[in-house]
Enzyme design. Structure first.
Site, PDB file in Angstrom:
ATOM      1  N   ASP A 243       0.976  -1.231   0.091  1.00  0.00           N
ATOM      2  CA  ASP A 243      -0.082   0.159  -0.099  1.00  0.00           C
ATOM      3  C   ASP A 243       0.893   1.448  -0.046  1.00  0.00           C
ATOM      4  O   ASP A 243       1.901   1.305   0.640  1.00  0.00           O
ATOM      5  CB  ASP A 243      -0.912  -0.003   1.261  1.00  0.00           C
ATOM      6  N   GLU A 315       1.215  -0.338  -4.840  1.00  0.00           N
ATOM      7  CA  GLU A 315       0.088   0.595  -5.196  1.00  0.00           C
ATOM      8  C   GLU A 315       0.767   2.141  -5.075  1.00  0.00           C
ATOM      9  O   GLU A 315       1.455   2.484  -4.070  1.00  0.00           O
ATOM     10  CB  GLU A 315      -1.038   0.650  -4.361  1.00  0.00           C
TER      11      GLU A 315
END
Ligand code: BGC
Length: 614
Positions: A243, A315
């Site tokens: 993330d 990401e």
């Protein structure tokens, strides 16, 4: 290579057996075997937002037992890997991205035993499990932060675990709280420094103040986070979605970001706006790649023993030219791919065949030789496709995502054509909506996080609760739900299943290349061809109407030939039509008709050999 007999046998056994072949190392596909390190190339990655997928205990919030109870669904729809958004202990200020214990499950979702059961059952079915790994920050309730904020004493082992800074040197204000160290702004707008009365220092938070950023300059933090990955690898997790990776290291000299000369301020906004500065010092520090590489080298590789390759995707939102650095190099590999968000910022008013071509081509041009592309059309941070492109293109979006070269990611419900919901301010859950009462709808991500629609029962079969954490979209009563769509051979779900089958079964879809066909304001089309050693296998034309006209007719043969590609016939057979109403139709590729939003997957050459039926 699987023989016809092999396929006949496999086909007559249950899907479960097909998947257990996959689990033993290489999934057998007609014409090609993907090796054990490549399982993620030949599947669809399905994103589950755990709060919204399936509630097993009637509290209105989805949980792990709920997910486990639905795993067979993935076999049915042809998904081989699920990615779970965060399930760790959390006060849920940012719905699980604020983590107070990286190695435990939040009681809302269940227990570690429930997690083990989920993994066991998934693996029995041949389904891989990918977790969200959130390396950049913790919750302010995490014991590391609780200890860190107590004092700056050198004997405090957690003293430097977070990014603590004194008031900006040279600041003349008598109130230290006004002397913020830098002008950096949160990607969702708002401030990034908070003054702590006890430590008499600021701490940095890329996102809300309840999510303090970890300090990767402290070697203990690096060690701790490697241990976190190791913990989940030992629990047999098959991969990670890393993330917000570009935010884990900031400028060492704490320089201010320069103003953005092209910034157009929003009149309604009440908080500092992210795009008012060029975020060159706050984000994307080159050294973060070394950290990702160390995760790959020191942890993921250690646990990647045959047949269990541990996969990694990252990401970050940026241009393809910047993102491809996450592939790393042959000597120092990083992620298997950076998530490709090219389609996210495209909105209905700009949607056209040419716009899609530009986005696809930019990605394909940047993917390094030998690397594998990937496609995303939606996620938990962006409005669903119906809002962004219009529901009439929801089927086309699935065709694009599943049939472009590379690995597709499906956000739960996309396979049904699920649409967004409307949530009033008073009901808003997402902190970014709540923090911006002026214009919450512009910020809130609640609309795309509504509960999964399983059937026609109460709450679409998601939960037996009186009230679910977000409202269920009422259109489940009109047939937008799994059970109804399973019965309807023309549903979005039936289309999705056909697409999943064709991409798995036909070698033309197993390469990382394509050629373009007609590209115009109305049409985006491309050709998928098998590798030369499988030239006895069919090629496919995928033609999609993304324009505004009712009907467009195109001569694909001339365009494909003009692009320097030989095709062996001007006739084709529609194997899949997006409305599932033209399957089997013989078509003339010199005058192929498409209606608005329609996509056709055409096998080139009427008599092309086929070893198996789809
Ligand atoms: C996640 C978001 C989250 C943010 C901050 C992102 O990259 O995808 O959902 O709000 O990190 O935690």
């Amino acid at each position: 290579m699987a023989t016809a007999l092999h396929w006949l046998l496999l086909g007559s056994l249950s899907l479960m057996i097909e998947h257990s072949v996959f689990w033993r190392g290489a999934f057998l596909i007609e014409g090609r075997e993907f090796g054990w390190r490549e399982w993620w190339k030949n599947t669809i990655i399905y994103q589950i937002y755990p709060r919204s997928f399936m509630d097993s205990d009637g509290d209105g919030i989805g949980d792990l037992k709920g997910i486990t109870s639905r795993l067979e669904y993935f076999l049915d729809i042809g998904v081989g890997a699920i990615w779970l958004s965060p399930i760790y202990r959390s006060p849920f200020v940012d719905f699980g991205y604020d983590i107070s214990n990286f190695t435990d499950i939040d009681p809302i979702f269940g227990t570690l035993d429930d997690f083990d059961e989920l993994v066991d059952h998934a693996h029995d079915l041949g389904i891989r499990v990918i977790l969200d790994f959130v390396p950049g920050y913790t919750s302010d309730q995490h014991p590391w932060f609780v200890e860190s904020r107590k004092n700056r004493d050198y004997r405090n082992p957690y003293r430097d675990y977070f990014v603590w800074k004194d008031p900006k040197p040279g600041c003349v204000s008598s109130d230290p709280r006004e002397c913020i160290p830098t002008n950096w702004i949160c990607p969702f707008d708002g401030p990034t420094w908070t003054w702590d009365e006890t430590r008499q220092q600021f701490y940095y938070h890329t996102f809300p103040k309840e999510q303090p950023d970890l300090n990767y300059l402290d070697p203990s933090v690096r060690e701790e986070m490697k241990n976190v990955i190791e913990f989940w690898m030992k629990r047999r997790v098959d991969g990670l979605r890393v993330d917000a990776v570009a935010f884990i290291i900031e400028d060492y000299y704490m320089r201010d970001d320069p103003p953005n000369p092209n910034f157009q301020p929003s009149e309604l906004a009440t908080r500092p706006q992210y795009h008012s500065t060029l975020n060159i010092y706050s984000h994307n520090h080159p050294d973060h790649h070394e950290i990702v590489k160390s995760w790959r080298r020191e942890v993921m590789e250690k646990y990647s023993t045959e047949p269990n390759y541990r996969f990694m995707m990252t990401e970050a939102y940026n241009t393809p030219a910047v993102l491809v650095d996450y592939y790393g190099t042959d000597d120092a590999p990083e992620a298997d791919f950076p998530l490709n968000f090219q389609f996210m910022d495209l909105h209905a008013k700009d949607l056209s065949g040419t716009a899609i071509f530009n986005l696809v081509d930019e990605w394909m041009q940047n993917v390094p030789d030998g690397k594998w592309p990937n496609w995303v059309v939606g996620n938990h941070d962006n409005y669903r496709i119906g809002y962004r492109w219009g529901m009439e293109y929801a089927r086309a979006a699935n065709v694009l995502c599943l049939l472009l070269p590379g690995t597709p990611t499906t956000y739960y419900g996309e396979e049904l054509g699920m649409d967004h919901i409307k949530v009033m301010f008073e009901e808003t859950q997402d902190p970014w909506g709540k923090n911006n009462p002026c214009c919450w709808e512009e910020y809130s991500r609640d609309p795309e996080r509504s509960p999964m629609q399983w059937n026609m029962d109460k709450n679409a079969g998601f939960s037996t609760a009186e009230k679910t954490w977000l409202p269920v979209n009422d259109n489940y009563k009109m047939g937008v739900n799994v059970e109804s769509e399973q019965k309807d051979p023309t549903s979005v779900l039936s289309l999705y299943k056909a697409l999943a089958r064709i991409r798995k079964q036909r070698p033309a879809f197993h390469t990382n290349t394509m050629d373009y066909g007609i590209v115009s304001d109305d049409i985006f089309s491309f050709l998928r061809r098998p590798n030369p050693d499988e030239s006895d296998q069919p090629s496919y034309l995928v033609a999609i109407h993304l324009g505004k006209k009712t009907i467009v007719i195109g001569d694909y043969v001339s365009t494909i030939r003009a692009n320097g590609v030989t095709i062996n016939s001007s006739e084709g057979v529609v194997e899949i039509s997006s409305r599932m109403d033209r399957n089997g139709e013989t078509v003339n590729l010199e005058a192929l008709e498409l209606t608005l939003g329609e996509a056709l997957v055409v096998r080139i050459g009427k008599d092309s050999p086929l070893k198996t039926e789809l």
